[in-house]
Scaffold this active site. Structure first.
Site, PDB file in Angstrom:
ATOM      1  N   CYS A 116       6.112  24.895   5.453  1.00 27.46           N
ATOM      2  CA  CYS A 116       5.681  24.508   6.794  1.00 27.46           C
ATOM      3  C   CYS A 116       4.847  25.580   7.485  1.00 27.46           C
ATOM      4  CB  CYS A 116       6.901  24.168   7.653  1.00 27.46           C
ATOM      5  SG  CYS A 116       7.889  22.798   6.997  1.00 27.46           S
ATOM      6  N   HIS A 257       4.216  24.302  14.669  1.00 27.69           N
ATOM      7  CA  HIS A 257       4.683  23.385  13.632  1.00 27.69           C
ATOM      8  C   HIS A 257       5.629  22.384  14.265  1.00 27.69           C
ATOM      9  CE1 HIS A 257       6.570  21.660  10.205  1.00 27.69           C
ATOM     10  NE2 HIS A 257       7.685  22.359  10.317  1.00 27.69           N
ATOM     11  N   ASN A 287       8.076  15.578  11.028  1.00 27.64           N
ATOM     12  CA  ASN A 287       7.750  16.866  10.426  1.00 27.64           C
ATOM     13  C   ASN A 287       6.920  16.624   9.171  1.00 27.64           C
ATOM     14  OD1 ASN A 287       7.736  19.263   8.953  1.00 27.64           O
ATOM     15  ND2 ASN A 287       9.850  19.773   9.417  1.00 27.64           N
TER      16      ASN A 287
END
Length: 331
Positions: A116, A257, A287
């Site tokens: 990520c 993020h 996500n």
């Protein structure tokens, strides 16, 4: 004679359009959960999943095309493609497939894996090639198809993840708009978030045995990852701001993020960044790992929120564990 060192300018953004939406209500038909339970704890209402005909390469190429179109740069002018992904179509790398799909015949292409944090790591890596005068036009892509590796019967993780791809175009310029950055890793926390290889022994001959297997679905200690993020992310942003000779008061937009709305709120609160300056799209996307920052950035640019000269603080955090921040000025 003093040698000219080019700076980095961000001149275009793009993302892929995924048509298949998976809502919280849809998931409640698969596992014991509800829209209220998921939205209250994460801020997520839906996510997109790749269709059977989609590939990581096709999504990444679509995002790159849209970024190149905004930048008014042709594929033939691209010198380098850096693809941040943890879910390649081919373990040997997918960036070269993207190069072929774009028709970027002059470009060097390679994958970079930092989960990520991948987009921030790729952005900083690509910028160094421009700063040293090696390349002029660079495409940085963040793309992941996490649905491939999600355990759809594990309600603690399946509610979080989605698929997506986003990209930016970096270009050599007299003025450097990558104002500062900070990158970090801590392997002692690796166990908190994994997409691990599971070997199975295969006896070749006699006492010679090799390992064959596949990757297990994503596992995560959500509590530990949350504690890590709310502590380390504000810290790394402050360090990147220090390198840029800026303070949190100079931030026009906070583009983190997109992991959990509570993390975004906690980071913004610690930095004293007003909520209206925080870009959040996780309600619609979930996500998407390395894709989350460039997708959020692209949507904000195309909506007219982020404008030329705006100072953007980005930060990625995730498996590894890795985390990092880049302070950029758009345009």
């Amino acid at each position: 004679m003093e040698q000219f060192m080019p700076g980095v300018s961000l001149v275009g953004s793009g993302s892929a359009c995924l048509t298949v939406q998976l809502t919280n209500d849809d998931l409640s038909q698969r596992v014991d959960t509800s829209d209220d339970w998921i939205a209250t704890r994460t801020g997520i209402r839906q996510r997109h999943v790749a269709a059977p005909e989609d590939s990581l390469a096709s999504l990444a190429a679509e995002a790159a095309r849209n970024a190149l179109a905004m930048a008014e740069v042709s594929a033939e002018e691209v010198d380098l493609i850096v693809l941040a992904t943890s879910t390649p179509d081919d373990l040997f790398g997918t960036a070269c497939q993207v190069q072929r799909a774009l028709g970027a015949t002059r470009a060097v292409a390679f994958d970079l894996t930092a989960a990520c944090s991948g987009f921030v790591f790729a952005l900083v890596t690509a910028a160094q090639y421009i700063r040293t005068g090696v390349f002029k036009n660079v495409v940085v892509i963040g793309a992941d198809i996490l649905s491939r590796w999600t355990d759809w019967d594990d309600r603690t993780t399946c509610v979080l993840f989605g698929d997506g791809a986003g990209a930016v175009v970096l270009q050599a310029a007299e003025r450097d708009r990558l104002l500062g950055f900070e990158l970090c890793s801590d392997g002692s926390l690796n166990h908190c978030l994994n997409l691990a290889y599971q070997p199975e022994p295969d006896v070749l001959v006699g006492d010679i045995t090799v390992q064959k297997g596949t990757f297990a679905p994503i596992t995560m200690n959500g509590r530990e990852v949350y504690k890590f993020a709310v502590n380390r992310v504000p810290e790394v942003i402050e360090k990147a701001l220090f390198r840029a000779n800026l303070t949190a008061a100079d931030i026009d937009w906070l583009v983190l993020h997109q992991a959990n709305q509570r993390i975004l709120d906690a980071v913004a609160d610690r930095l004293n960044v007003p909520a209206e300056r925080v870009v959040s799209n996780m309600a619609r996307h979930g996500n998407t790992s390395a894709a989350s920052i460039p997708i959020a950035l692209d949507e904000a640019v195309r909506a007219g929120k982020i404008k030329s000269e705006d100072v953007i603080a980005t930060a990625g955090f995730g498996a590894g564990l890795t985390w990092g921040s880049a302070i950029i000025q758009w345009g």
